[in-house]
Scaffold this active site. Structure first.
Site, mmCIF file in Angstrom:
data_model
loop_
_atom_site.group_PDB
_atom_site.id
_atom_site.type_symbol
_atom_site.label_atom_id
_atom_site.label_comp_id
_atom_site.label_asym_id
_atom_site.label_seq_id
_atom_site.Cartn_x
_atom_site.Cartn_y
_atom_site.Cartn_z
ATOM 1 N N CYS A 168 -4.521 12.964 12.854
ATOM 2 C CA CYS A 168 -5.225 11.871 12.787
ATOM 3 C C CYS A 168 -5.406 11.151 14.134
ATOM 4 O O CYS A 168 -4.993 11.499 14.865
ATOM 5 C CB CYS A 168 -4.974 10.935 11.595
ATOM 6 S SG CYS A 168 -3.346 10.189 11.971
ATOM 7 N N ARG A 210 -8.775 -0.248 4.507
ATOM 8 C CA ARG A 210 -7.655 0.679 4.001
ATOM 9 C C ARG A 210 -6.424 0.251 3.648
ATOM 10 O O ARG A 210 -5.655 0.374 2.773
ATOM 11 C CB ARG A 210 -7.574 1.957 4.834
ATOM 12 C CG ARG A 210 -8.799 2.833 5.233
ATOM 13 C CD ARG A 210 -8.186 3.937 6.076
ATOM 14 N NE ARG A 210 -7.137 4.600 5.402
ATOM 15 C CZ ARG A 210 -6.729 5.913 5.825
ATOM 16 N NH1 ARG A 210 -7.282 6.464 6.918
ATOM 17 N NH2 ARG A 210 -5.646 6.492 5.050
ATOM 18 N N LYS A 269 0.834 -1.265 0.152
ATOM 19 C CA LYS A 269 0.092 0.135 0.150
ATOM 20 C C LYS A 269 0.798 1.277 0.143
ATOM 21 O O LYS A 269 0.687 1.872 -0.826
ATOM 22 C CB LYS A 269 -0.802 0.175 1.226
ATOM 23 C CG LYS A 269 -1.468 1.339 1.471
ATOM 24 C CD LYS A 269 -2.390 1.126 2.778
ATOM 25 C CE LYS A 269 -1.685 1.325 4.049
ATOM 26 N NZ LYS A 269 -1.411 2.956 4.479
ATOM 27 N N ASN A 270 1.961 1.300 0.841
ATOM 28 C CA ASN A 270 2.630 2.659 1.106
ATOM 29 C C ASN A 270 3.637 2.769 0.023
ATOM 30 O O ASN A 270 4.231 3.849 -0.180
ATOM 31 C CB ASN A 270 3.320 2.484 2.377
ATOM 32 C CG ASN A 270 2.294 2.712 3.499
ATOM 33 O OD1 ASN A 270 1.081 3.076 3.257
ATOM 34 N ND2 ASN A 270 2.913 2.431 4.900
ATOM 35 N N ARG A 283 0.703 14.446 12.851
ATOM 36 C CA ARG A 283 1.036 14.324 11.540
ATOM 37 C C ARG A 283 1.170 15.523 10.592
ATOM 38 O O ARG A 283 0.715 16.053 9.775
ATOM 39 C CB ARG A 283 0.065 13.593 10.823
ATOM 40 C CG ARG A 283 -0.601 12.302 11.671
ATOM 41 C CD ARG A 283 0.427 11.137 11.737
ATOM 42 N NE ARG A 283 0.797 10.690 10.411
ATOM 43 C CZ ARG A 283 0.212 9.727 9.804
ATOM 44 N NH1 ARG A 283 -0.888 9.279 10.219
ATOM 45 N NH2 ARG A 283 0.752 9.356 8.637
ATOM 46 N N ASP A 336 4.510 0.376 11.973
ATOM 47 C CA ASP A 336 3.212 -0.277 11.709
ATOM 48 C C ASP A 336 3.185 -1.660 12.165
ATOM 49 O O ASP A 336 2.011 -2.141 11.773
ATOM 50 C CB ASP A 336 3.282 -0.066 9.916
ATOM 51 C CG ASP A 336 3.122 1.283 9.598
ATOM 52 O OD1 ASP A 336 3.431 1.659 8.362
ATOM 53 O OD2 ASP A 336 2.782 2.343 10.119
HETATM 54 C C1 EPZ Z 1 4.344 6.921 6.335
HETATM 55 O O1 EPZ Z 1 4.011 8.008 7.012
HETATM 56 C C2 EPZ Z 1 3.509 5.750 6.256
HETATM 57 N N1 EPZ Z 1 2.386 5.916 5.476
HETATM 58 C C3 EPZ Z 1 3.043 5.305 7.770
HETATM 59 O O2 EPZ Z 1 2.000 4.356 7.575
HETATM 60 C C4 EPZ Z 1 4.193 4.903 8.678
HETATM 61 O O3 EPZ Z 1 3.640 4.691 9.756
HETATM 62 C C5 EPZ Z 1 5.105 6.121 8.557
HETATM 63 O O4 EPZ Z 1 5.437 6.527 7.346
HETATM 64 C C6 EPZ Z 1 6.361 5.777 9.521
HETATM 65 O O5 EPZ Z 1 7.120 4.689 8.882
HETATM 66 C C7 EPZ Z 1 2.449 6.054 4.036
HETATM 67 O O6 EPZ Z 1 3.578 5.655 3.389
HETATM 68 C C8 EPZ Z 1 1.245 6.449 3.168
HETATM 69 P P1 EPZ Z 1 6.606 10.209 8.291
HETATM 70 P P2 EPZ Z 1 4.395 9.465 7.013
HETATM 71 O O7 EPZ Z 1 6.753 11.404 7.712
HETATM 72 O O8 EPZ Z 1 4.956 9.797 5.767
HETATM 73 C C9 EPZ Z 1 6.738 13.414 11.802
HETATM 74 C C10 EPZ Z 1 0.264 2.830 7.732
HETATM 75 O O9 EPZ Z 1 -0.279 2.561 8.954
HETATM 76 N N2 EPZ Z 1 6.766 14.683 10.826
HETATM 77 O O10 EPZ Z 1 7.771 8.878 8.381
HETATM 78 O O11 EPZ Z 1 3.124 10.426 7.208
HETATM 79 C C11 EPZ Z 1 5.573 12.678 12.124
HETATM 80 O O12 EPZ Z 1 4.830 13.357 12.691
HETATM 81 C C12 EPZ Z 1 0.678 4.213 7.733
HETATM 82 O O13 EPZ Z 1 0.230 2.336 6.605
HETATM 83 C C13 EPZ Z 1 7.049 15.783 11.186
HETATM 84 O O14 EPZ Z 1 7.292 16.242 12.299
HETATM 85 O O15 EPZ Z 1 5.275 9.452 8.222
HETATM 86 C C14 EPZ Z 1 6.121 11.391 12.639
HETATM 87 O O16 EPZ Z 1 6.172 11.559 14.131
HETATM 88 C C15 EPZ Z 1 0.246 4.945 9.318
HETATM 89 N N3 EPZ Z 1 7.006 16.760 10.068
HETATM 90 C C16 EPZ Z 1 7.370 11.268 12.105
HETATM 91 O O17 EPZ Z 1 7.578 12.336 11.492
HETATM 92 C C17 EPZ Z 1 6.668 16.330 8.820
HETATM 93 O O18 EPZ Z 1 6.743 17.108 7.886
HETATM 94 C C18 EPZ Z 1 7.464 9.945 11.203
HETATM 95 O O19 EPZ Z 1 6.376 10.418 10.110
HETATM 96 C C19 EPZ Z 1 6.641 14.821 8.441
HETATM 97 C C20 EPZ Z 1 6.622 14.167 9.638
#
Ligand code: EPZ
Length: 421
Positions: free
Chosen positions: A118, A400, A22-23, A123, A308
């Site tokens: 969320c 999802r 998915k991701n 996020r 995850d």
């Molecule tokens: C991706 O989300 C995945 N989603 C998530 O999977 C996964 O949990 C996550 O990466 C971590 O591995 C998809 O790929 C669609 P991040 P993403 O940006 O990109 C902070 C699932 O269950 N952050 O790596 O949103 C954020 O708040 C989903 O399939 C900032 O602070 O994750 C978090 O604490 C859930 N500022 C950390 O970084 C930003 O601009 C990691 O988030 C971006 C992120």
């Protein structure tokens, strides 16, 4: 709203085919915005998030044909006719924010709703925005939208991420692929899904080096073309079914998984008492220990233990022979499954980012509520092991991220069915 009803206690026996990631696909699909030529993706799972992304890309003017039977999606953006990603779509699926970078790179403009928080956390998207500004985009935040302009195109730059972000890395790679000059991304996320996106973009003509390292170098191109690309398998689905075998003391063969699982997960699974044998394109999983061993886990960016799989692992550890500790270091509120697991007889306490899981001898079936994708599937795992009947409401969360979940489990003997309530 559908519910899933499980009568627990059946050890899983049989084969499960692992779907495409998915991701990976939620980043591969927006990559079609970067070219006017056709992009064909195969091994795309049939999930509501894929449908949502298809709808979003269609509103931007791309032709999108999703064929669930062949797991293929054909995309072509001959002309981008709209630059706006509406709040109604972005709030449903945060990955919609991944159209921002490609839109600005291809057309010089974009208006994308901020995704908002969320169930698992705030996020933020500040890292996405920092990177785009470094690439020369002018950003304006108003009425909950980010408006980005780059009338003279994007320009390569050096981007140093303070923390690793999957989405911010993906948005930046796609935007930089069409920028003028070289872009260096330091402290880039290294998840396999990002490597898959890079492979696809390179096949489209992008010049990208440093895959699977924290340092990516991109030589921007004036344009890139189309390609056919097969998405990698879903390592989180794979890990989920590994843990389903563990919690039911079953024996399953997981097929369609080339790279298997990352070492961090495999090491913890083996410490717990699972037997995992890797063969080309499949994993043979067995767990016949009377009780599994407790663990101490911290979730980390790849190649650390994946956040995850945290909820699913917690469900399994709730039945361990001793006390386990899980430290959720990625998201600030990813313990929504805990109150529901405790209602099934688990003994889990939360202190800040840490969960202490005192193993119990058995879980008892109950009516429980799903809150987010991975919390929902953790409740399914608990239900597979619990004594009696577990009814999980709001299973739209599951749809999802898990294709044919109840069919795959029922084919291995689980007493599980979906009910319309
Ligand atoms: C991706 O989300 C995945 N989603 C998530 O999977 C996964 O949990 C996550 O990466 C971590 O591995 C998809 O790929 C669609 P991040 P993403 O940006 O990109 C902070 C699932 O269950 N952050 O790596 O949103 C954020 O708040 C989903 O399939 C900032 O602070 O994750 C978090 O604490 C859930 N500022 C950390 O970084 C930003 O601009 C990691 O988030 C971006 C992120």
């Amino acid at each position: 709203m559908d519910s899933i009803v499980i009568n627990g206690g059946v050890p899983l026996r049989g084969e499960i085919y692992i779907a495409g990631a998915k991701n990976a696909c939620l980043a591969l699909m927006p990559a079609a915005i970067l070219t006017s030529e056709p992009l064909t993706l195969s091994n795309v799972p049939n999930l509501t998030d894929i449908i949502t992304m298809s709808q979003l890309l269609s509103t931007l003017g791309l032709k999108v044909e999703h064929n669930p039977q062949t797991s293929e999606v054909n995309l072509q953006g001959k002309k981008i006719t709209c630059y706006k990603a509406d709040y109604d779509i972005v709030r449903k699926m945060r990955a919609s924010f991944l159209v921002l970078g490609p839109l600005v790179a291809r057309t010089g403009q974009a208006e994308v709703s901020l995704p908002g928080g969320c169930a698992i956390g705030a996020r933020a998207v500040d890292l996405h925005l920092m990177a785009l500004e470094k690439l020369g985009a002018q950003l304006e935040l108003s009425n909950g939208y980010v408006k980005a302009q780059a009338p003279r195109g994007l320009k390569g730059s050096v981007i140093n991420f303070p923390v690793r972000s999957v989405g911010a890395t993906e948005n930046t790679i796609m935007a930089a692929s069409l920028a003028t000059g070289e872009t260096a991304i330091n402290n880039a996320a290294c998840e396999p899904e990002i490597g898959d996106l890079i492979d696809c973009l390179v096949a489209m003509g992008a010049k990208i080096e440093g895959k699977n390292t924290g340092s990516i170098r991109i030589q921007g191109q004036t344009s890139i073309g189309g390609t056919r690309h097969q998405a990698i398998h879903d390592r989180i689905e794979l890990g989920t079914y590994c843990l389903a075998a563990a919690i039911t003391r079953g024996e399953v063969t997981l097929k369609g998984c080339k790279q298997g699982l990352n070492e961090a997960f495999l090491n913890k699974a083996k410490q717990m008492g699972m037997h995992i044998e890797s063969e080309p394109n499949q994993l043979n999983i067995k767990c016949n220990a009377d009780r599994i061993n407790p663990l101490t886990i911290s979730t980390e960016p790849y190649p650390g233990f994946p956040t995850d799989l945290q909820a699913q692992m917690m469900a399994v550890l709730s039945l361990a022979n001793g006390t386990s500790e899980i430290d959720e270091r990625i998201f600030e509120n990813r313990f929504m499954h805990v109150p529901e697991l405790n209602r099934m007889g688990a003994d889990i306490q939360i202190t800040g980012s840490k969960a202490t899981i005192r193993g119990v001898r058995k879980l008892i079936g109950a009516q429980v509520m799903a809150t987010d994708l991975r919390a929902s599937v953790a409740l399914v795992l608990a239900g597979l092991a619990a004594h009696g009947t577990t009814t999980i409401r709001r299973v739209y969360h599951l749809d999802r991220g898990y294709e044919k979940l109840e069919q795959k489990l029922a084919a291995c003997g689980a007493n599980i069915k979906r009910e319309q309530l």
